[in-house]
Design a protein around this motif. Structure first.
Motif, PDB file in Angstrom:
ATOM      1  N   TYR A 292       0.432  -3.459  -1.966  1.00 29.79           N
ATOM      2  CA  TYR A 292       0.507  -2.210  -2.718  1.00 29.79           C
ATOM      3  C   TYR A 292       0.937  -1.075  -1.807  1.00 29.79           C
ATOM      4  N   ASN A 293       1.462  -0.032  -2.463  1.00 29.76           N
ATOM      5  CA  ASN A 293       1.846   1.189  -1.763  1.00 29.76           C
ATOM      6  C   ASN A 293       0.590   2.024  -1.536  1.00 29.76           C
ATOM      7  N   ASN A 295       0.181   5.011  -1.273  1.00 27.12           N
ATOM      8  CA  ASN A 295       0.224   6.247  -2.062  1.00 27.12           C
ATOM      9  C   ASN A 295      -0.180   6.019  -3.509  1.00 27.12           C
ATOM     10  N   THR A 296      -0.070   4.759  -3.968  1.00 27.87           N
ATOM     11  CA  THR A 296      -0.482   4.412  -5.334  1.00 27.87           C
ATOM     12  C   THR A 296      -1.342   3.157  -5.274  1.00 27.87           C
ATOM     13  N   PRO A 297      -2.569   3.260  -4.751  1.00 29.98           N
ATOM     14  CA  PRO A 297      -3.417   2.068  -4.537  1.00 29.98           C
ATOM     15  C   PRO A 297      -3.836   1.367  -5.819  1.00 29.98           C
ATOM     16  N   ASP A 298      -3.718   2.058  -6.973  1.00 29.48           N
ATOM     17  CA  ASP A 298      -4.108   1.429  -8.227  1.00 29.48           C
ATOM     18  C   ASP A 298      -3.022   0.522  -8.790  1.00 29.48           C
ATOM     19  N   LYS A 299      -1.818   0.574  -8.195  1.00 29.06           N
ATOM     20  CA  LYS A 299      -0.717  -0.270  -8.655  1.00 29.06           C
ATOM     21  C   LYS A 299      -0.470  -1.360  -7.622  1.00 29.06           C
ATOM     22  N   LYS A 300      -0.988  -2.540  -7.893  1.00 28.80           N
ATOM     23  CA  LYS A 300      -0.869  -3.645  -6.948  1.00 28.80           C
ATOM     24  C   LYS A 300      -0.003  -4.750  -7.534  1.00 28.80           C
ATOM     25  N   THR A 331      13.224   0.341  -6.721  1.00 35.58           N
ATOM     26  CA  THR A 331      12.236   1.395  -6.466  1.00 35.58           C
ATOM     27  C   THR A 331      11.640   1.283  -5.069  1.00 35.58           C
ATOM     28  N   TYR A 338       3.815  -0.598   3.489  1.00 30.42           N
ATOM     29  CA  TYR A 338       2.909  -1.040   2.434  1.00 30.42           C
ATOM     30  C   TYR A 338       1.689  -1.679   3.078  1.00 30.42           C
TER      31      TYR A 338
END
Length: 432
Positions: A292-293, A295-300, A331, A338
């Protein structure tokens, strides 16, 4: 000088201190022998009762993570294969290009001239070849006709000879006439043999092979010229981001100059990192990992392991790990970082035991578990600590009954109903 009165005063105070100490000792002894005092001392020395609990799985830690670099799936070099002045630049650095897109154009006047000359050579060679083939057909026809004519003459000579022989036998012809006709027959046979020999020699000789070779050589030269002409349009070797590209109109391109840019393919894209030995052991038998990124830990997402080095690098003392990620919308860009989860949430749910239930003997660690009607001492291998619990790697498993209190009073194999298990009070030394 100290007088007698002073000595008497000091002696008096000394005896009063002794009496006070004796009185305190008497009171203490009386208190210990008073009702209830013995029970209070005994309660303080009573061992804890044996208590068991089922071993459960518990989260010991968050998944182990490691930082990884985002890199292009494949990097392809842009090479100029022709020499000349750059006349047009169609793409810019950082632009996304598709395989086959023209990046820049090189002046191709000389190449066009070479191609035209090759086309003329091919036409000339083709004409020569066709003429040679026509000549071959005509020549063979003439030779075959000559064989037919001589064969007819031979047949006629054979008939004349037969007739003169009959006449000679009938007495109407002389020997000289027979000899003359025989000579004509022999000459006709030799003419047939000569004509057939010429035809056979012609058939066994490839009179146009050299011309065919010249025509093929001209054709190949034209193909080379055509292919060379294609090199004056420098195209993208693959689809991706055009980088390290600084070509401008007017500069001279050279096939010997090396790469003039790169195309970084980003679909799929890769995440790459270096693993220490301990982290390598966590992933060596896995097929995919979570990433995951930050910066966006909720998007794995989950990516397959495209490469895991089988041996450690001698230079870095690490193992290379690469994950391959589909990136059709582009993207994810090279150059970012990451996080890769080397373990999963499920793997972090492990069998744990309370740290107070562990018995330590020198360098070894043990716990007691209840098996049926007895207590068994187990050697355990311990892992990570989280608060009052510690991970058990080996020795016990989920669901077993662990002794959590009173373990220090037990012996290996001791029966659950034994007197020792009921923890009988121990007398206080002060009560004796």
């Amino acid at each position: 000088m100290i007088n007698e009165g002073s000595r008497r005063g000091h002696s008096k105070y000394r005896w009063m201190g002794v009496i006070t100490l004796l009185t305190a000792a008497t009171v203490l002894a009386t208190a210990c022998s008073a009702p209830g005092a013995k029970d209070a001392a005994t309660v303080q020395l009573t061992p804890k009762a044996v208590k068991t609990e089922a071993i459960k799985l518990q989260k010991i830690s968050n998944p182990i993570e490691q930082v990884a670099d985002v890199v292009a799936g494949t990097t392809l070099d842009v090479m100029a294969k022709a020499n000349g002045e750059v006349t047009e630049v169609l793409k810019k650095r950082g632009e996304y290009v598709t395989k086959g897109d023209v990046l820049f154009v090189i002046d191709n006047k000389d190449a066009l001239s070479a191609k035209r000359k090759s086309e003329l050579q091919v036409k000339s060679a083709a004409d020569s070849l066709q003429q040679a083939r026509d000549n071959k057909v005509n020549t063979r026809k003439d030779l075959a006709d000559n064989v037919a004519r001589t064969q007819t003459a031979l047949n006629n000579a054979q008939q004349d000879y037969n007739k003169i022989r009959n006449d000679f036998e009938a007495g109407s012809a002389v020997q000289r006439q027979v000899d003359q006709v025989k000579q004509a027959l022999d000459n006709a046979q030799m003419s047939v043999d000569a004509a057939q020999s010429k035809l056979s020699a012609f058939d066994n000789t490839d009179s146009i092979s050299s011309i065919e070779t010249q025509a093929e050589s001209a054709r190949l030269t034209l193909e080379d010229a055509t292919r060379s002409l294609d090199n004056y349009e420098v195209k993208a070797p693959g689809s991706g981001i055009l980088t390290d590209f600084n070509v401008v109109v007017g500069q001279t391109a050279s096939a010997q100059a090396g790469k003039v840019g790169q195309v970084q393919q980003i679909d799929p894209i890769k995440i790459k990192t270096e693993l220490a030995e301990t982290n390598y052991q966590l992933v060596k038998n896995k097929k995919e990992l979570v990433y995951y990124n930050p910066n966006t830990p909720d998007k794995k997402g989950t990516a397959k392991i495209s490469y895991l080095a089988p041996i450690m690098s001698a230079a870095s003392k690490t193992y290379t790990l690469e994950l391959e990620i589909p990136n059709p919308d582009r993207t994810i860009q090279p150059g970012g970082r990451y996080l890769v989860q080397l373990t999963t949430e499920t793997e972090e749910n492990v069998a744990v035991v309370p740290t107070l239930s562990i018995i330590r003997e020198e360098s070894d660690t043990f716990v007691f578990v209840q098996q049926g009607d007895q207590y068994t001492k187990r050697k355990v291998k311990l892992g990570r600590i989280n608060g009052e619990f510690q991970e058990v790697l080996e020795g016990v498993k989920e669901g077993e009954q662990l002794v959590v209190t009173g373990q220090n009073t037990l012996k290996d194999g001791q029966k659950v109903t034994s007197p020792a298990a009921s923890a009988q009070p121990t007398a206080s030394p002060a009560a004796k």
